[in-house]
Design a protein around this motif. Structure first.
Motif, mmCIF file in Angstrom:
data_model
loop_
_atom_site.group_PDB
_atom_site.id
_atom_site.type_symbol
_atom_site.label_atom_id
_atom_site.label_comp_id
_atom_site.label_asym_id
_atom_site.label_seq_id
_atom_site.Cartn_x
_atom_site.Cartn_y
_atom_site.Cartn_z
ATOM 1 N N ALA A 239 -8.704 -6.057 -2.908
ATOM 2 C CA ALA A 239 -8.017 -6.275 -4.191
ATOM 3 C C ALA A 239 -6.679 -5.539 -4.231
ATOM 4 O O ALA A 239 -5.687 -6.062 -4.755
ATOM 5 C CB ALA A 239 -8.906 -5.803 -5.329
ATOM 6 N N SER A 240 -6.618 -4.335 -3.656
ATOM 7 C CA SER A 240 -5.368 -3.566 -3.749
ATOM 8 C C SER A 240 -4.285 -4.162 -2.847
ATOM 9 O O SER A 240 -3.134 -4.307 -3.269
ATOM 10 C CB SER A 240 -5.612 -2.097 -3.405
ATOM 11 N N GLU B 275 -4.965 -8.485 7.792
ATOM 12 C CA GLU B 275 -6.351 -8.201 7.425
ATOM 13 C C GLU B 275 -7.223 -8.222 8.683
ATOM 14 O O GLU B 275 -7.187 -9.160 9.468
ATOM 15 C CB GLU B 275 -6.829 -9.230 6.388
ATOM 16 N N GLY C 94 -10.251 -10.483 0.361
ATOM 17 C CA GLY C 94 -10.891 -10.026 -0.888
ATOM 18 C C GLY C 94 -11.604 -8.688 -0.761
ATOM 19 O O GLY C 94 -11.858 -8.019 -1.750
ATOM 20 N N THR D 134 -5.867 -6.352 13.151
ATOM 21 C CA THR D 134 -6.152 -4.951 12.797
ATOM 22 C C THR D 134 -4.918 -4.076 12.983
ATOM 23 O O THR D 134 -4.323 -4.059 14.065
ATOM 24 C CB THR D 134 -7.281 -4.413 13.711
ATOM 25 N N ALA E 39 -3.608 -0.215 2.625
ATOM 26 C CA ALA E 39 -4.591 -0.672 1.620
ATOM 27 C C ALA E 39 -5.908 -0.936 2.336
ATOM 28 O O ALA E 39 -6.557 -1.959 2.112
ATOM 29 C CB ALA E 39 -4.076 -1.928 0.931
ATOM 30 N N ASN F 26 -14.579 -0.642 7.299
ATOM 31 C CA ASN F 26 -13.690 0.398 6.769
ATOM 32 C C ASN F 26 -14.046 1.738 7.399
ATOM 33 O O ASN F 26 -14.881 2.488 6.897
ATOM 34 C CB ASN F 26 -13.807 0.464 5.242
ATOM 35 N N MET G 233 -3.892 6.538 10.807
ATOM 36 C CA MET G 233 -2.516 6.098 11.101
ATOM 37 C C MET G 233 -1.511 6.882 10.267
ATOM 38 O O MET G 233 -0.485 7.348 10.753
ATOM 39 C CB MET G 233 -2.380 4.619 10.663
ATOM 40 N N ILE H 86 -12.475 -1.159 -9.295
ATOM 41 C CA ILE H 86 -11.784 -2.457 -9.323
ATOM 42 C C ILE H 86 -10.497 -2.362 -10.145
ATOM 43 O O ILE H 86 -9.441 -2.861 -9.741
ATOM 44 C CB ILE H 86 -12.743 -3.529 -9.909
#
Ligand SMILES: Cc1cc2nc3c(=O)[nH]c(=O)nc-3n(C[C@H](O)[C@H](O)[C@H](O)COP(=O)(O)OP(=O)(O)OC[C@H]3O[C@@H](n4cnc5c(N)ncnc54)[C@H](O)[C@@H]3O)c2cc1C
Length: 636
Positions: free
Chosen positions: A153-154, A173, A179, A289, A324, A351, A358, A615
């Motif tokens: 979402a972010s 992504e 999402g 990635t 993000a 995650n 990084m 959220i």
């Protein structure tokens, strides 16, 4: 001279031989497999039940994968099945990455195809060795104004708001899914949104801010909290204008906004990204990635190196990079080291902290409150095994009891450790348990199980329905009532013990022994609890007499193993209110921004205590962070 020319001849020869060998080894890596042509069927356990697939083979290829039956989570598990099967077909390989938060579904698909390959007489080792060859990986150079890393979402919000301001954005992504954790979430808090006000619920913002800061022991960024409280309401309208409409709910005085139907979210995000990012010349790369930030000699971040699933390297130069990446909850070692928690990761499996690593390497400060987690749900260890044999309602009997304030909770030593009314509040329940070890146990007697079988939850004087997240009972919502008798309760609790997911003893002493508790500690705690039930006075924890319900004096007794689900790590990068990442001197690292969970340590100290803030902040920080990165770029 002669020697030199001989050496060069030898070198040419070696080079030629190397090329030939490389060619042969390349050939063998990509050589075709051979199968007995036909269609084969496999059944495997998925996340929510059995998955049945048919795989069709020609003599040299896997030509089709058809899912015949599955009950995986809509919009996530089912999408993972599709994604993994597409990748198997396109790469003709079983060395395929699993998908976002759907590791179980992805692995189930891989296992099912593997089974069919064996049936078809194919060479598994060839398929599992993969055909990526890093030595020959292609490197592509790309340019953007802003790169956003991570499409939760972010990241989605940051990419869209930056693109809407005119920036050329590349969003990368890691998985095939857009999402992130929002695809699994229920509702968000957008403080004093237009719809909350329309529905007559306005909060006292100054009090909210003061309480928030105080409740986090002032070890938070007051400006960041004020910004969230003041600006998250606008996020509701921003999303609604983009066709992502959330539904307001007055949740015991909390302004929550339910996200659109689970199965529709990813498609909405893709449409929103197409309308903003892609229509403005930007691009979205999935299965890509982020690996390392590119930093120039002045310490400014000027891009990122990323790797795609097929081995292609993307070297993207940009004015700014927005991290993000959703944290490190799936990195068990990192969570244990920074928070001491050893429970379950209920967040996204991918995650693992790459974004933080990084950024830290590029000079970002490691915040003083690093470690906070989003401990939020209580689970019963018994559920997943029971789900293999029983429908959702029955399989969830043990879990429902972990949310009951009328039952005694003990830690692994057998000591009672809290007022069980904590189970009525998710965050209190989760954190008080986690502070007491890797799991706790909920005690129930056979007499109480009989009462459940006869009168449902009324039988144990439940004050209401278990406060589980709605997604836990969606598949049995019609049976989820307080007076619905718990059929076969006896059988279910015995099965739990038989599966090794709980304990039983004919006496309290025997239960202590079987559950590995200290017998004296448990017997003392149990007797003291029973006394409190008789007198109505809980001197140990002050639990209300409404929730003090006696166990009676007859066994057998059971102990349900209750575990805590961590939905994500909170924080890791210190940001200012423009979402610029700060260095050890608390000065922005030029070109580096962070949004969402990676930056959420500015709101919470040692643990997340929000309700819908996860959220709310993901969308709001993304929206504001994207705007601020774009403003800086476009002002250049
Ligand atoms: C099961 C569950 C239920 C929840 N329910 C609620 C709820 O009802 N209400 C609430 O407020 N909050 C809830 N939360 C929390 C909320 O979902 C999160 O706080 C929020 O979605 C986090 O958003 P994010 O964008 O920061 O991270 P994420 O959504 O985790 O997104 C991060 C993205 O980055 C990608 N990524 C990771 N590493 C890399 C890399 N190296 N390169 C490229 N991409 C990478 C990931 O694949 C992922 O897509 C829930 C969380 C979970 C797991």
């Amino acid at each position: 001279m002669q020697i030199k020319s001989k050496v060069s001849k030898i070198m040419v020869l070696i080079l030629a031989m190397t090329l030939v060998l490389t060619w042969f080894s390349g050939c063998s890596q990509n050589a075709e497999n051979s199968y007995k042509a036909g269609t084969y069927t496999a059944e495997v356990d998925g996340h929510n039940g059995t998955i049945t697939i048919d795989v069709t083979f020609s003599e040299s290829k896997i030509t089709d994968i058809a899912v015949k039956d599955q009950s995986e989570t809509s919009g996530l598990g089912d999408a993972a099945l599709e994604q993994v099967s597409e990748n198997i077909l396109s790469e003709q390989s079983l060395k395929i990455d699993t998908v976002s938060g759907a590791t179980v579904s992805s692995s189930a698909m891989l296992a099912a195809v593997e089974d069919c390959v064996v049936q078809a007489g194919g060479d598994l080792s060839m398929l599992k060795s993969g055909n990526k060859d890093s030595a020959t990986a292609e490197t592509k150079k790309l340019e953007a104004d802003i790169v956003v890393v991570g499409a939760g979402a972010s990241g989605i919000s940051a990419a869209i708001s930056a693109a809407d301001m005119g920036a050329k954005v590349i969003l990368i992504e890691k998985t095939g899914v857009i999402g992130g954790a929002s695809n699994l979430s229920w509702a968000g808090k957008f403080v004093d949104s237009s719809v909350a006000i329309e529905n007559g619920l306005k909060v006292d913002q100054e009090k909210m801010i003061t309480d928030w800061i105080e409740n986090n022991h002032w070890r938070v960024d007051s400006a960041a909290i004020r910004q969230y409280v003041a600006k998250s309401g606008e996020t509701y309208d921003w999303l609604a204008e983009k066709g992502y409409v959330t539904q307001f709910i007055n949740f015991a005085g909390e302004q929550l906004h339910m996200l659109p139907d689970y199965g529709t979210r990813e498609a909405s995000y893709k449409r929103m990204l197409a309308e903003s990012v892609e229509s403005n010349g930007g691009k979205v790369f999935t299965q890509t990635t982020g690996k390392n930030l590119i930093v120039n000699e002045d310490g400014e971040v000027t891009g990122i190196v990323a790797e795609q699933n097929d081995g292609t390297i993307l070297e993207i130069t940009a004015d700014s990079v927005i991290i993000a990446t959703g944290g490190y909850a799936a990195n068990a070692e990192m969570v244990k080291e920074n928070f001491g928690f050893e429970g379950i990761n209920g967040g996204l499996g991918q995650n693992v902290g790459e974004g933080l690593e990084m950024a830290w390497e590029a000079g970002a400060k490691i915040p003083d409150n690093l470690g906070g987690q989003m401990l939020h749900q209580t689970l019963a260890r018994a559920t997943s095994n029971l789900k293999k044999e029983y429908e959702g309602f029955k399989a969830s009997y043990p879990m429902m009891l972990t949310y009951m304030p009328t039952l005694m909770n003990v830690n692994t030593s057998g000591a009672r450790f809290r007022d069980e009314a904590f189970t009525l509040k998710a965050v209190a329940a989760a954190n008080s348990s986690a502070f007491n070890g890797p799991y706790h146990m909920v005690v129930i007697s056979k007499a109480q199980i009989d009462a459940l079988a006869e009168e449902g939850l009324n039988g144990i004087e439940a004050p209401g329905m278990p406060g589980m997240p709605p997604e836990f009972y969606l598949d049995f919502i019609d049976e989820f009532t307080i007076d619905n008798p718990w059929k076969d309760a006896d059988e279910i609790f015995d099965k739990m013990v038989e599966n090794g997911d709980g304990f039983k003893g004919d006496t309290i002493e025997e239960l202590a022994k079987n559950a590995g508790m200290d017998e004296k500690v448990f017997v003392d705690a149990f007797n003291q609890y029973q006394e409190a039930c008789e007198t109505g006075l809980d001197t140990a924890f002050g639990k209300s007499s409404d929730f003090l319900v006696s166990y009676g004096d007859e066994g057998p007794y059971y102990a349900i193993i209750a575990e805590i689900n961590n939905l994500g790590s909170v924080g890791g990068l210190l940001v200012n209110t423009k979402f610029q990442v700060l260095d050890d001197d608390r000065v922005p690292v030029k070109g580096l921004y962070a949004v969402g969970l990676e930056s959420e340590g500015v709101l919470f100290n040692d643990t997340y205590v929000g309700n819908g803030v996860g959220i709310g902040y993901a969308f709001t920080s993304g929206r504001l962070g994207g705007e601020s990165a774009a403003t800086e770029v476009l002002e250049k």
